[in-house]
Scaffold this motif. Sequence first.
Motif, PDB file in Angstrom:
ATOM      1  N   TYR A 166      -0.269  11.931  -7.475  1.00  0.00           N
ATOM      2  CA  TYR A 166      -0.200  12.705  -8.716  1.00  0.00           C
ATOM      3  C   TYR A 166      -0.682  11.862  -9.885  1.00  0.00           C
ATOM      4  N   LYS A 167      -1.044  12.554 -10.940  1.00  0.00           N
ATOM      5  CA  LYS A 167      -1.468  11.868 -12.151  1.00  0.00           C
ATOM      6  C   LYS A 167      -0.291  11.799 -13.107  1.00  0.00           C
ATOM      7  N   ASN A 168       0.028  10.604 -13.568  1.00  0.00           N
ATOM      8  CA  ASN A 168       1.081  10.403 -14.548  1.00  0.00           C
ATOM      9  C   ASN A 168       0.440  10.509 -15.922  1.00  0.00           C
ATOM     10  N   GLU A 169       0.706  11.615 -16.611  1.00  0.00           N
ATOM     11  CA  GLU A 169       0.083  11.872 -17.907  1.00  0.00           C
ATOM     12  C   GLU A 169       0.540  10.882 -18.982  1.00  0.00           C
ATOM     13  N   ASP A 170       1.799  10.401 -18.881  1.00  0.00           N
ATOM     14  CA  ASP A 170       2.306   9.473 -19.891  1.00  0.00           C
ATOM     15  C   ASP A 170       1.521   8.166 -19.916  1.00  0.00           C
ATOM     16  N   TYR A 171       1.117   7.699 -18.725  1.00  0.00           N
ATOM     17  CA  TYR A 171       0.429   6.414 -18.631  1.00  0.00           C
ATOM     18  C   TYR A 171      -1.050   6.567 -18.285  1.00  0.00           C
ATOM     19  N   ASN A 172      -1.507   7.817 -18.056  1.00  0.00           N
ATOM     20  CA  ASN A 172      -2.879   8.095 -17.670  1.00  0.00           C
ATOM     21  C   ASN A 172      -3.295   7.290 -16.441  1.00  0.00           C
ATOM     22  N   VAL A 173      -2.449   7.355 -15.417  1.00  0.00           N
ATOM     23  CA  VAL A 173      -2.726   6.659 -14.163  1.00  0.00           C
ATOM     24  C   VAL A 173      -2.547   7.633 -12.995  1.00  0.00           C
ATOM     25  N   MET A 174      -3.159   7.288 -11.877  1.00  0.00           N
ATOM     26  CA  MET A 174      -3.003   8.028 -10.640  1.00  0.00           C
ATOM     27  C   MET A 174      -2.040   7.248  -9.748  1.00  0.00           C
ATOM     28  N   VAL A 175      -0.999   7.928  -9.256  1.00  0.00           N
ATOM     29  CA  VAL A 175       0.015   7.286  -8.437  1.00  0.00           C
ATOM     30  C   VAL A 175      -0.033   7.896  -7.039  1.00  0.00           C
ATOM     31  N   THR A 176      -0.131   7.053  -6.027  1.00  0.00           N
ATOM     32  CA  THR A 176      -0.101   7.474  -4.629  1.00  0.00           C
ATOM     33  C   THR A 176       1.128   6.861  -3.990  1.00  0.00           C
TER      34      THR A 176
ATOM     35  N   GLY B 270       0.788  -1.224   0.000  1.00  0.00           N
ATOM     36  CA  GLY B 270       0.000   0.000   0.000  1.00  0.00           C
ATOM     37  C   GLY B 270       0.822   1.277   0.000  1.00  0.00           C
ATOM     38  N   ASP B 271       2.150   1.175   0.047  1.00  0.00           N
ATOM     39  CA  ASP B 271       2.982   2.381   0.044  1.00  0.00           C
ATOM     40  C   ASP B 271       3.077   3.010  -1.340  1.00  0.00           C
ATOM     41  N   VAL B 272       2.879   2.236  -2.383  1.00  0.00           N
ATOM     42  CA  VAL B 272       2.766   2.762  -3.742  1.00  0.00           C
ATOM     43  C   VAL B 272       1.517   2.128  -4.354  1.00  0.00           C
ATOM     44  N   ILE B 273       0.580   2.993  -4.747  1.00  0.00           N
ATOM     45  CA  ILE B 273      -0.661   2.526  -5.362  1.00  0.00           C
ATOM     46  C   ILE B 273      -0.754   3.164  -6.744  1.00  0.00           C
ATOM     47  N   ILE B 274      -0.927   2.335  -7.763  1.00  0.00           N
ATOM     48  CA  ILE B 274      -1.048   2.810  -9.137  1.00  0.00           C
ATOM     49  C   ILE B 274      -2.444   2.439  -9.625  1.00  0.00           C
ATOM     50  N   GLU B 275      -3.254   3.473  -9.911  1.00  0.00           N
ATOM     51  CA  GLU B 275      -4.633   3.250 -10.339  1.00  0.00           C
ATOM     52  C   GLU B 275      -4.793   3.667 -11.791  1.00  0.00           C
ATOM     53  N   GLY B 276      -5.465   2.841 -12.559  1.00  0.00           N
ATOM     54  CA  GLY B 276      -5.716   3.147 -13.957  1.00  0.00           C
ATOM     55  C   GLY B 276      -5.558   1.903 -14.803  1.00  0.00           C
ATOM     56  N   ALA B 277      -5.881   2.027 -16.071  1.00  0.00           N
ATOM     57  CA  ALA B 277      -5.782   0.905 -17.007  1.00  0.00           C
ATOM     58  C   ALA B 277      -4.331   0.774 -17.461  1.00  0.00           C
ATOM     59  N   THR B 278      -3.534   0.065 -16.667  1.00  0.00           N
ATOM     60  CA  THR B 278      -2.115  -0.079 -16.962  1.00  0.00           C
ATOM     61  C   THR B 278      -1.584  -1.376 -16.378  1.00  0.00           C
TER      62      THR B 278
END
Length: 147
Positions: free
Chosen positions: A129-139, A42-50
């Motif tokens: 933050y939102k990673n525009e390159d991958y269109n994902v949200m990173v926490t 849970g220390d790094v969460i990557i949300e999105g279609a990736t």
Amino acid sequence: MKHLLFLCLFLPLLAGCGAGDDDGRRLGDYIVGTWLRGWGEGDVIIEGATDLRPDNFTYATFVFDGDGTYNGMMRSGSFHTYDTDGELLFEGSYQCDNSTLKMEYVNDGRQTILAKILTFTEDTMVIQYKNEDYNVMVTVTLRKSVQ
């Protein structure tokens, strides 16, 4: 009339409670130093279609220098990020208040990461933050290094 006077006097105080200063702490007071990426669940969460997973997040260390300015609300300075092998990934400038952290760096071109500060204490910071390159949200959870 008494109720209206009460509201006029105390409503501004109620509206200001807990607004942005995280119980009186200031991120600008704590951000200078070395912060380590959390490696726990849970220390790094990557949300999105990736297919990206937390292991793909190569940042391991963030160093925020206090070489800029600080006015009690906004701090600026330079920053460096390193990967798990200790290799420099990016360096640039940052600016933060209690709700945002803006990191600007130059690689192939000038890039900016604008992160929302979800929570912080003197030794833990959670940014998103939102990673525009991958269109994902990173926490990401960062923990201050004790040296």
